[in-house]
Design an enzyme around this catalytic site. Structure first.
Site, PDB file in Angstrom:
ATOM      1  N   HIS A 121       0.812  -1.113  -0.156  1.00 28.56           N
ATOM      2  CA  HIS A 121       0.164   0.044  -0.193  1.00 28.56           C
ATOM      3  C   HIS A 121       0.855   1.264  -0.065  1.00 28.56           C
ATOM      4  O   HIS A 121       0.248   2.192   0.122  1.00 28.56           O
ATOM      5  CB  HIS A 121      -0.837  -0.223   1.212  1.00 28.56           C
ATOM      6  CG  HIS A 121      -1.839  -1.069   1.237  1.00 28.56           C
ATOM      7  ND1 HIS A 121      -2.921  -1.188   0.016  1.00 28.56           N
ATOM      8  CD2 HIS A 121      -2.219  -2.035   1.863  1.00 28.56           C
ATOM      9  CE1 HIS A 121      -3.864  -2.040   0.321  1.00 28.56           C
ATOM     10  NE2 HIS A 121      -3.506  -2.731   1.493  1.00 28.56           N
ATOM     11  N   ARG A 178       6.951  -6.482   3.000  1.00 28.43           N
ATOM     12  CA  ARG A 178       5.843  -6.823   2.788  1.00 28.43           C
ATOM     13  C   ARG A 178       5.817  -6.640   1.144  1.00 28.43           C
ATOM     14  O   ARG A 178       5.790  -5.462   0.774  1.00 28.43           O
ATOM     15  CB  ARG A 178       4.656  -6.134   3.375  1.00 28.43           C
ATOM     16  CG  ARG A 178       3.250  -6.675   2.533  1.00 28.43           C
ATOM     17  CD  ARG A 178       2.105  -6.582   3.580  1.00 28.43           C
ATOM     18  NE  ARG A 178       1.853  -5.110   3.616  1.00 28.43           N
ATOM     19  CZ  ARG A 178       0.504  -4.442   3.729  1.00 28.43           C
ATOM     20  NH1 ARG A 178      -0.328  -5.331   4.561  1.00 28.43           N
ATOM     21  NH2 ARG A 178       0.210  -3.320   3.971  1.00 28.43           N
ATOM     22  N   ASP A 204      17.197 -11.506  -2.639  1.00 20.20           N
ATOM     23  CA  ASP A 204      18.428 -11.060  -3.015  1.00 20.20           C
ATOM     24  C   ASP A 204      18.738  -9.551  -2.648  1.00 20.20           C
ATOM     25  O   ASP A 204      20.133  -9.339  -2.659  1.00 20.20           O
ATOM     26  CB  ASP A 204      18.395 -11.309  -4.532  1.00 20.20           C
ATOM     27  CG  ASP A 204      18.535 -12.556  -5.146  1.00 20.20           C
ATOM     28  OD1 ASP A 204      18.717 -13.522  -4.082  1.00 20.20           O
ATOM     29  OD2 ASP A 204      18.403 -12.851  -6.391  1.00 20.20           O
ATOM     30  N   GLU A 244      -6.484 -12.430   5.853  1.00 17.19           N
ATOM     31  CA  GLU A 244      -7.020 -11.311   6.050  1.00 17.19           C
ATOM     32  C   GLU A 244      -8.565 -11.242   5.387  1.00 17.19           C
ATOM     33  O   GLU A 244      -8.902 -10.081   5.189  1.00 17.19           O
ATOM     34  CB  GLU A 244      -6.212 -10.126   5.599  1.00 17.19           C
ATOM     35  CG  GLU A 244      -5.627 -10.226   4.345  1.00 17.19           C
ATOM     36  CD  GLU A 244      -4.685  -8.861   4.142  1.00 17.19           C
ATOM     37  OE1 GLU A 244      -4.661  -7.904   4.475  1.00 17.19           O
ATOM     38  OE2 GLU A 244      -3.716  -9.487   3.271  1.00 17.19           O
ATOM     39  N   ASP A 273      -8.891  -5.392   6.394  1.00 17.07           N
ATOM     40  CA  ASP A 273      -9.448  -6.230   5.098  1.00 17.07           C
ATOM     41  C   ASP A 273     -10.464  -7.160   5.549  1.00 17.07           C
ATOM     42  O   ASP A 273     -11.527  -7.406   4.930  1.00 17.07           O
ATOM     43  CB  ASP A 273      -8.354  -6.909   4.468  1.00 17.07           C
ATOM     44  CG  ASP A 273      -7.521  -5.978   3.569  1.00 17.07           C
ATOM     45  OD1 ASP A 273      -8.124  -5.631   2.479  1.00 17.07           O
ATOM     46  OD2 ASP A 273      -6.430  -5.453   4.049  1.00 17.07           O
TER      47      ASP A 273
END
Length: 258
Positions: free
Chosen positions: A48, A73, A87, A152, A178
């Site tokens: 977000h 996230r 990585d 969620e 959510d």
């Protein structure tokens, strides 16, 4: 030299409670400020917040100077995105909207090197492997990667027990906003039905030997969650902290001129 010990993963496995904050400003300068604030972990939000792979890298680089564990996230649980953030040196990955055991199993393959997983072997030229200085990274990395999945919505809740049965998932993060929306209570995560669902999920996650977590900026949600067994709890977000503090300061001084 082996992969760096993942302190957050170690802490969660030991049953300890960690407190963190969300990083949504997508800025390394702001991340540096938050890095010295004293939190156990900080979540660099790719879902977000307006982050891309380079801004995530910049924030990982500045946070490396602090005694804090970064969590990345990803915007969606796709193999190529997870490969990239690993990585870059991320050791803990949070994946939104996990709705099935099959999805959780694929995410586990995404974070794992062959022959048991699908992660590409490019650590010799990556920040994760210290650009070839860490010759043992490939043989030791898997044990230090922490996979946190977000449950969620109602589909995820219906599949929660199956998701919890996937060996290798370290923790399950409940997304109150959510979940509330999917339950018909948009903007009201404190609704009694939503809270009951969250607390039941936390208890089930803990009973399954996984670490439960959530984002809560309201004590009335945070305290019961901790009592139910929540272990990794984000208690704020840099965007909210800046916005709320700025509004309060403006209101304080402008009110004096009225």
């Amino acid at each position: 030299m082996p992969a760096k010990i993942n302190r957050l993963k170690t802490s969660l496995k030991a049953g300890e409670v960690s407190f963190g904050c969300w990083l949504g400003l997508a800025d390394s300068y702001a991340a540096e400020i938050m890095g010295g604030a004293g939190f156990d972990f900080l979540v660099i939000d790719g879902e977000h917040a307006p982050n891309d792979i380079r801004s995530i890298l910049a924030q990982l680089q500045v946070l490396a100077a602090f005694d804090v564990d970064p969590v990345v996230r990803v915007p969606v649980g796709q193999t190529h995105l997870i490969k990239q953030v690993l990585d870059l040196g991320a050791q803990t990955v949070l994946v939104p909207m996990v709705e099935s055991a099959a999805q959780a199993r694929q995410l586990l393959r995404d974070i794992t090197y062959p022959p048991h997983g699908d992660r590409g072997v490019g650590y010799a030229v990556s920040r994760a492997g210290a650009f070839s200085r860490n010759a043992d990274y490939g043989t030791t990395a898997d044990a230090q990667i922490c996979l946190l999945v977000q449950v969620e919505n109602l589909r995820g809740m219906a599949a929660l027990d199956d998701i919890l049965a996937v060996d290798g998932v370290d923790g399950v993060f409940i997304g109150p906003a959510d979940l509330a929306a999917d339950m018909g209570h948009m903007g009201d995560a404190m609704h009694a039905d939503v809270q009951a669902t969250i607390l039941d999920a936390i208890a089930r996650i803990r009973a399954a030997g996984k670490a439960p977590g959530l984002l809560s900026t309201v004590d009335a949600m945070t305290d019961p969650a901790l009592e139910a067994g929540a272990q990794f709890v984000a208690v704020g977000a840099d965007v909210l902290i800046l916005g709320q503090t700025a509004r309060a300061l403006a209101e304080k001084w402008i009110a004096r001129t009225l």
